[in-house]
Design an enzyme around this catalytic site. Structure first.
Site, short mmCIF file in Angstrom:
data_model
loop_
_atom_site.label_atom_id
_atom_site.label_comp_id
_atom_site.label_asym_id
_atom_site.label_seq_id
_atom_site.Cartn_x
_atom_site.Cartn_y
_atom_site.Cartn_z
N SER A 1 0.83 -1.20 0.00
CA SER A 1 0.00 0.00 0.00
C SER A 1 0.86 1.26 0.00
CB SER A 1 -0.87 0.02 1.26
OG SER A 1 -0.06 0.28 2.38
N LYS A 2 0.19 2.39 -0.26
CA LYS A 2 0.90 3.67 -0.25
C LYS A 2 1.53 3.90 1.13
CE LYS A 2 0.31 8.60 -1.04
NZ LYS A 2 0.48 9.15 0.31
N ARG A 3 0.81 3.47 2.16
CA ARG A 3 1.33 3.65 3.52
C ARG A 3 2.65 2.94 3.75
NH1 ARG A 3 -2.47 3.05 8.36
NH2 ARG A 3 -1.96 0.94 7.79
#
Ligand code: GLU
Length: 511
Positions: free
Chosen positions: A265-267
């Protein structure tokens, strides 16, 4: 393979394209090229609530940067235009009603509030509400209401949807080119919405199947998250009577977090300092930004090479592949079923490998803008040469300035550590002598300068290390850089003498 290979990349413009999506596009492209087929770009923008302005342009620019060429589709055109689903909206209702007429689908008139209330009621009993064979004849649908009432409700403008009438207790046997045979009992599936009167638009499932059929798609290669939709898609082909021309399916493994558990994910990227998108992105609505591989200094070919190997392997030890080599080697049967763990360090490694393989001309194109930022105006040849000499020590083009700035700018400050070691005792006098040796050389080429200086040092029985390091101090200002004669020949005689003079005149020897 007798059928013409026609594959499509069918993203929804809901934000920046995740690198998992780029990989899906890449595998489609490799497959198309491998089999002399066509690569189609279809934009699936029927979900108006999730539509994000700018996302489509972002997708197109990303594919272009990656070198993934589109044969037909949005931005290119082709025999099945338009390729943007919102521009095909008139087409879909006919197919939805065809299914109703054939008994494969039905109208449902429940309002959002009624459905919410039902969900709550089920939850209260510890159950989950599903719109399926158990409830569809008890709810306000064309299966429970009279024909007249259905017509009246539609005529007076009640909100309706068309739902697929999922058969009860049937086994759907499917085949996936990566996962093999898969079976699902239809009683576990619900009646998905195919069409909504509220915005006169189809849902993903209907539009996707109708368009794959009309666009004569031969292979659907897409992410694993669509595998649960496969039984419905099989049944839709059956309901339309298109089973004979139904595409083959391949569901690609997920891209996993570096730690393994779950989807990348972007996180994860934000936390660990790497991009999960090909290009920099600025959200037009929130202003939120996301890093991109391009802006972080990755070469497109290195990025593509890295992505290709996340989920596919060539069956050999080879790791470096050009796009053409990927096309020649690619096959779906070497795509793994298991998720592929993303490794940020490996991405850097690939970039370094590509950096080390680049020619001076290629490097010059990347390096010139950086030189200009530092106010350096030189020919492409000079820019390329500087980068080429130091490329082995660079991972990114942005490393090059630190590694080569002394080729373009004379030092005015000198590294403390080097001064302490090499600007003391006899060093200044020796450097002054070396200056005269250099001044007497007519052919200042790397080889000739090296030959003459070495002969002089040998004859004088001076210490090679001390002499060369004080020369480095004068020319580079620090204990870094390539071989000394790379520097002398690059900057030329006049500049060499000037830099030596500057050090002697401006810095008092230590001790
Ligand atoms: N629009 C879908 C997506 O965004 C396409 C899925 C498919 O390829 O069928 O992933």
């Amino acid at each position: 393979m007798t059928r013409e290979v026609r594959v499509r990349f069918a993203p929804s413009p809901t934000g920046p394209l995740h690198i998992g999506g780029v990989r899906t596009a890449l595998y489609n492209y490799l497959f198309a090229r491998r089999h002399g087929g066509k690569m189609i770009l279809r934009i699936e923008d029927t979900d108006s609530q999730r539509f994000v302005p700018g996302a489509e342009d972002y997708i197109i620019e990303s594919l272009k940067w990656c070198g993934i060429e589109i044969d037909e589709g949005v931005g290119v055109g082709g025999p099945h235009a338009p390729y943007r689903q919102s521009e095909r909206r008139e087409l879909y209702l006919k197919y939805a009603t065809q299914l109703v007429d054939a008994g494969w689908a039905y109208y449902a008139f429940d309002t959002a509030e009624e459905l919410d209330a039902l969900r709550k009621e089920y939850e209260g009993r510890g159950e989950t509400f599903a719109y399926n064979f158990k409830v569809r004849t008890t709810l306000p649908t064309s299966l429970s209401l009279s024909k007249e009432e259905v017509e009246e409700r539609i005529a007076r403008g009640d909100i309706w949807v068309i739902r697929f009438k999922m058969p009860e207790n049937e086994v759907v046997k499917m085949h996936d080119l990566i996962r093999g045979d898969v079976e699902v009992n239809t009683s576990t599936l619900d009646d998905k919405v195919l069409y909504k009167s509220v915005d006169a638009l189809p849902t993903y499932h209907l539009a996707n199947i109708v368009d794959d059929h009309l666009m004569e798609i031969s292979h659907v290669i897409r992410g694993e998250e669509w595998l649960p939709s496969l039984p419905l898609h099989y049944l839709l082909y059956k309901a339309f009577g298109w089973t004979d021309s139904q595409p083959e399916f391949a569901h690609l493994p997920l891209l996993l977090k570096p730690t393994g558990g779950g989807k990348l994910s972007k996180r994860d990227g934000d936390k660990m300092g790497f991009p999960v998108f090909p290009l920099h992105w600025v959200s037009p609505t929130t202003g939120e930004t996301a890093r991109g591989y391009r802006e972080d200094g990755y070469f497109a070919d290195a990025f593509i090479n890295m992505l290709a190997l996340l989920g596919w392997n060539p069956g050999t030890e080879q790791e470096i592949f050009s796009m053409q080599e990927l096309i020649d080697a690619f096959s779906l049967d070497r795509v793994s079923k298991a998720g592929a763990r993303f490794q940020p360090d490996k991405a850097k490694w690939f970039n370094a490998q590509y950096m080390h393989r680049k020619s001076a001309e290629e490097l010059s194109a990347f390096y010139q803008p950086i030189l200009k930022e530092h106010g350096i105006e030189v020919s492409d040849e000079i820019a390329g040469k500087a980068a080429f000499i130091m490329k082995e020590r660079a991972t990114f083009v942005s490393d090059l300035w630190d590694l080569t700035s002394y080729f373009f700018v004379a030092p005015t400050e000198y590294e403390e550590k080097q001064l302490k070691k090499y600007w003391k005792g006899e060093n200044p006098a020796r450097l002054a002598e070396l200056r005269e040796v250099l001044a007497s050389i007519d052919d200042f080429s790397l080889e000739n300068t090296e030959k003459i200086v070495h002969a002089w040092i040998t004859e004088k029985e001076y210490g090679m290390g001390q002499i060369m390091n004080s020369l480095r101090l004068a020319l580079v200002g620090a204990g870094k850089g390539p071989g000394m004669y790379d520097v002398t020949s690059f900057i030329g005689k006049e500049e060499c003498l000037k830099r030596i003079d500057h050090l002697i005149a401006n810095v008092k020897p230590l001790e």
